[in-house]
Design a protein around this motif. Structure first.
Motif, PDB file in Angstrom:
ATOM      1  N   GLN A  22       0.831  -1.209   0.000  1.00  0.00           N
ATOM      2  CA  GLN A  22       0.000   0.000   0.000  1.00  0.00           C
ATOM      3  C   GLN A  22       0.867   1.261   0.000  1.00  0.00           C
ATOM      4  O   GLN A  22       0.553   2.235  -0.695  1.00  0.00           O
ATOM      5  CB  GLN A  22      -0.916  -0.006   1.218  1.00  0.00           C
ATOM      6  N   ALA A  23       1.961   1.222   0.749  1.00  0.00           N
ATOM      7  CA  ALA A  23       2.856   2.378   0.809  1.00  0.00           C
ATOM      8  C   ALA A  23       3.523   2.616  -0.550  1.00  0.00           C
ATOM      9  O   ALA A  23       3.662   3.764  -0.994  1.00  0.00           O
ATOM     10  CB  ALA A  23       3.920   2.156   1.881  1.00  0.00           C
ATOM     11  N   GLN A  24       3.927   1.543  -1.208  1.00  0.00           N
ATOM     12  CA  GLN A  24       4.565   1.666  -2.519  1.00  0.00           C
ATOM     13  C   GLN A  24       3.585   2.222  -3.552  1.00  0.00           C
ATOM     14  O   GLN A  24       3.967   3.044  -4.394  1.00  0.00           O
ATOM     15  CB  GLN A  24       5.103   0.305  -2.966  1.00  0.00           C
ATOM     16  N   GLU A  25       2.341   1.808  -3.471  1.00  0.00           N
ATOM     17  CA  GLU A  25       1.323   2.301  -4.400  1.00  0.00           C
ATOM     18  C   GLU A  25       1.048   3.784  -4.172  1.00  0.00           C
ATOM     19  O   GLU A  25       0.845   4.542  -5.124  1.00  0.00           O
ATOM     20  CB  GLU A  25       0.022   1.519  -4.206  1.00  0.00           C
ATOM     21  N   ALA A  26       1.053   4.201  -2.901  1.00  0.00           N
ATOM     22  CA  ALA A  26       0.673   5.569  -2.560  1.00  0.00           C
ATOM     23  C   ALA A  26       1.805   6.571  -2.763  1.00  0.00           C
ATOM     24  O   ALA A  26       1.556   7.741  -3.056  1.00  0.00           O
ATOM     25  CB  ALA A  26       0.194   5.631  -1.112  1.00  0.00           C
ATOM     26  N   CYS A  27       3.053   6.117  -2.595  1.00  0.00           N
ATOM     27  CA  CYS A  27       4.168   7.057  -2.525  1.00  0.00           C
ATOM     28  C   CYS A  27       5.009   7.166  -3.789  1.00  0.00           C
ATOM     29  O   CYS A  27       5.834   8.067  -3.896  1.00  0.00           O
ATOM     30  CB  CYS A  27       5.093   6.675  -1.369  1.00  0.00           C
ATOM     31  N   SER A  28       4.844   6.248  -4.737  1.00  0.00           N
ATOM     32  CA  SER A  28       5.736   6.286  -5.888  1.00  0.00           C
ATOM     33  C   SER A  28       5.123   5.618  -7.097  1.00  0.00           C
ATOM     34  O   SER A  28       4.097   4.938  -7.010  1.00  0.00           O
ATOM     35  CB  SER A  28       7.057   5.590  -5.549  1.00  0.00           C
ATOM     36  N   GLU A  29       5.765   5.815  -8.224  1.00  0.00           N
ATOM     37  CA  GLU A  29       5.425   5.048  -9.419  1.00  0.00           C
ATOM     38  C   GLU A  29       5.940   3.624  -9.201  1.00  0.00           C
ATOM     39  O   GLU A  29       7.004   3.427  -8.610  1.00  0.00           O
ATOM     40  CB  GLU A  29       6.091   5.657 -10.652  1.00  0.00           C
ATOM     41  N   PHE A  30       5.193   2.639  -9.681  1.00  0.00           N
ATOM     42  CA  PHE A  30       5.611   1.260  -9.445  1.00  0.00           C
ATOM     43  C   PHE A  30       5.254   0.374 -10.628  1.00  0.00           C
ATOM     44  O   PHE A  30       4.416   0.739 -11.475  1.00  0.00           O
ATOM     45  CB  PHE A  30       4.963   0.706  -8.176  1.00  0.00           C
ATOM     46  N   VAL A  31       5.894  -0.790 -10.691  1.00  0.00           N
ATOM     47  CA  VAL A  31       5.519  -1.809 -11.670  1.00  0.00           C
ATOM     48  C   VAL A  31       4.899  -2.972 -10.905  1.00  0.00           C
ATOM     49  O   VAL A  31       5.277  -3.270  -9.776  1.00  0.00           O
ATOM     50  CB  VAL A  31       6.726  -2.287 -12.505  1.00  0.00           C
ATOM     51  N   ASP A  32       3.934  -3.615 -11.531  1.00  0.00           N
ATOM     52  CA  ASP A  32       3.195  -4.722 -10.929  1.00  0.00           C
ATOM     53  C   ASP A  32       3.965  -6.021 -11.157  1.00  0.00           C
ATOM     54  O   ASP A  32       4.184  -6.428 -12.298  1.00  0.00           O
ATOM     55  CB  ASP A  32       1.806  -4.792 -11.557  1.00  0.00           C
ATOM     56  N   CYS A  33       4.374  -6.683 -10.086  1.00  0.00           N
ATOM     57  CA  CYS A  33       5.174  -7.901 -10.174  1.00  0.00           C
ATOM     58  C   CYS A  33       4.377  -9.175  -9.908  1.00  0.00           C
ATOM     59  O   CYS A  33       4.954 -10.269  -9.856  1.00  0.00           O
ATOM     60  CB  CYS A  33       6.333  -7.831  -9.180  1.00  0.00           C
ATOM     61  N   ASP A  34       3.071  -9.055  -9.719  1.00  0.00           N
ATOM     62  CA  ASP A  34       2.271 -10.200  -9.286  1.00  0.00           C
ATOM     63  C   ASP A  34       2.338 -11.382 -10.254  1.00  0.00           C
ATOM     64  O   ASP A  34       2.234 -12.540  -9.834  1.00  0.00           O
ATOM     65  CB  ASP A  34       0.816  -9.786  -9.095  1.00  0.00           C
ATOM     66  N   ALA A  35       2.498 -11.105 -11.545  1.00  0.00           N
ATOM     67  CA  ALA A  35       2.490 -12.186 -12.535  1.00  0.00           C
ATOM     68  C   ALA A  35       3.893 -12.711 -12.861  1.00  0.00           C
ATOM     69  O   ALA A  35       4.031 -13.644 -13.648  1.00  0.00           O
ATOM     70  CB  ALA A  35       1.811 -11.705 -13.819  1.00  0.00           C
ATOM     71  N   LEU A  36       4.924 -12.140 -12.257  1.00  0.00           N
ATOM     72  CA  LEU A  36       6.293 -12.555 -12.571  1.00  0.00           C
ATOM     73  C   LEU A  36       6.612 -13.895 -11.916  1.00  0.00           C
ATOM     74  O   LEU A  36       6.174 -14.188 -10.803  1.00  0.00           O
ATOM     75  CB  LEU A  36       7.293 -11.497 -12.104  1.00  0.00           C
ATOM     76  N   GLU A  37       7.413 -14.668 -12.595  1.00  0.00           N
ATOM     77  CA  GLU A  37       7.766 -16.006 -12.109  1.00  0.00           C
ATOM     78  C   GLU A  37       8.756 -15.940 -10.957  1.00  0.00           C
ATOM     79  O   GLU A  37       9.758 -15.223 -11.025  1.00  0.00           O
ATOM     80  CB  GLU A  37       8.373 -16.822 -13.258  1.00  0.00           C
TER      81      GLU A  37
END
Length: 252
Positions: A207-222
């Motif tokens: 939640q902090a990463q989503e709120a405070c910065s630009e981010f990439v979604d890693c949920d689908a990475l192996e």
């Protein structure tokens, strides 16, 4: 007429010298990579790297602490590789020019202390000194800072609750100490579904990463069997995600 030819020759010679000097002084666009074990890439295997990424990259340089060398997976890490290898290949192609990579990472880090600008001799200050050394080695222009970190803080409730404030402090300090007020910053958001027994407060860090910065979604990475560390394929995909994200940010 002969005199005019000599003057033209002299003028062309002077222009040639100036052009050569400009080429020498041309600043290398640089991207900084920082973070923990998933940035180090110790769990990825070189033999699993795609063939086109195993060789030295002619359009990407890596600062080893002393000199700038062509990017290759063997040079950026003692073992394994991180997202910087595929990032370098993708970003240099997107920009159509040679780019530079400065990387600083270690296993088991936390933003609360190990990466804190408020902690003397932290990894943060080691990184700042490495960048200063890189600047002395050749002219560079720092464009972006990429961070893969967060698992270490998700083990402890207080660290996880302080992550948002610590991340903001890190970004602000980096822009100031790197003398790059418009420095672009992007991080990898912690994967969903990390082992709750080891990382019970991962949702707070996400939640902090989503709120405070630009981010990439890693949920689908192996990831590997530990459900935390990226495989070779995961690292390759992560690097390309970072390149896409930062290129889009730069285009704005």
């Amino acid at each position: 007429m002969n005199r005019i030819s000599k003057l033209l020759s002299l003028l062309l010679s002077i222009l040639g010298i100036q052009t050569s000097l400009l080429a020498t002084d041309d600043a290398l666009p640089v991207f900084i990579f920082a973070g923990g074990s998933n940035m180090s890439g110790g769990r990825s295997k070189l033999e699993a790297l795609p063939q086109e990424l195993k060789a030295e990259q002619t359009n990407a340089l890596f600062f080893d602490g002393t000199q700038w060398l062509p990017v290759s997976p063997e040079k950026v890490n003692k073992r394994g590789f991180g997202s910087e290898v595929s990032f370098a290949a993708s970003m240099s192609q997107k920009l159509g020019r040679t780019i530079g990579i400065i990387k600083h990472s270690s296993h088991g880090t936390s933003l609360d202390t190990v990466w804190s600008p408020a902690t003397p001799d932290s990894l943060y200050w080691e990184l700042i000194r490495k960048v200063e050394a890189a600047r002395k080695a050749r002219p560079i222009q720092i464009l972006g800072l990429i961070m893969v970190q967060g698992s270490g803080d998700s083990k402890d409730q207080k660290k996880a609750e302080a992550y948002a404030a610590n991340l903001q402090a890190f970004i602000q300090a980096a822009r100031k100490d790197l003398q790059t007020p418009n420095l672009l910053f992007v991080c990898s958001r912690l994967r969903a579904g990390q082992p709750k027994d080891k990382f019970p407060f991962a949702p707070l860090v996400r939640q902090a990463q989503e709120a405070c910065s630009e981010f990439v979604d890693c949920d689908a990475l192996e990831v590997g069997d530990d459900e935390v560390h990226f495989t070779a394929q995961g690292q390759v995909e992560l690097g390309r995600l970072f390149a896409d994200k930062l290129h889009a940010m730069m285009s704005k």
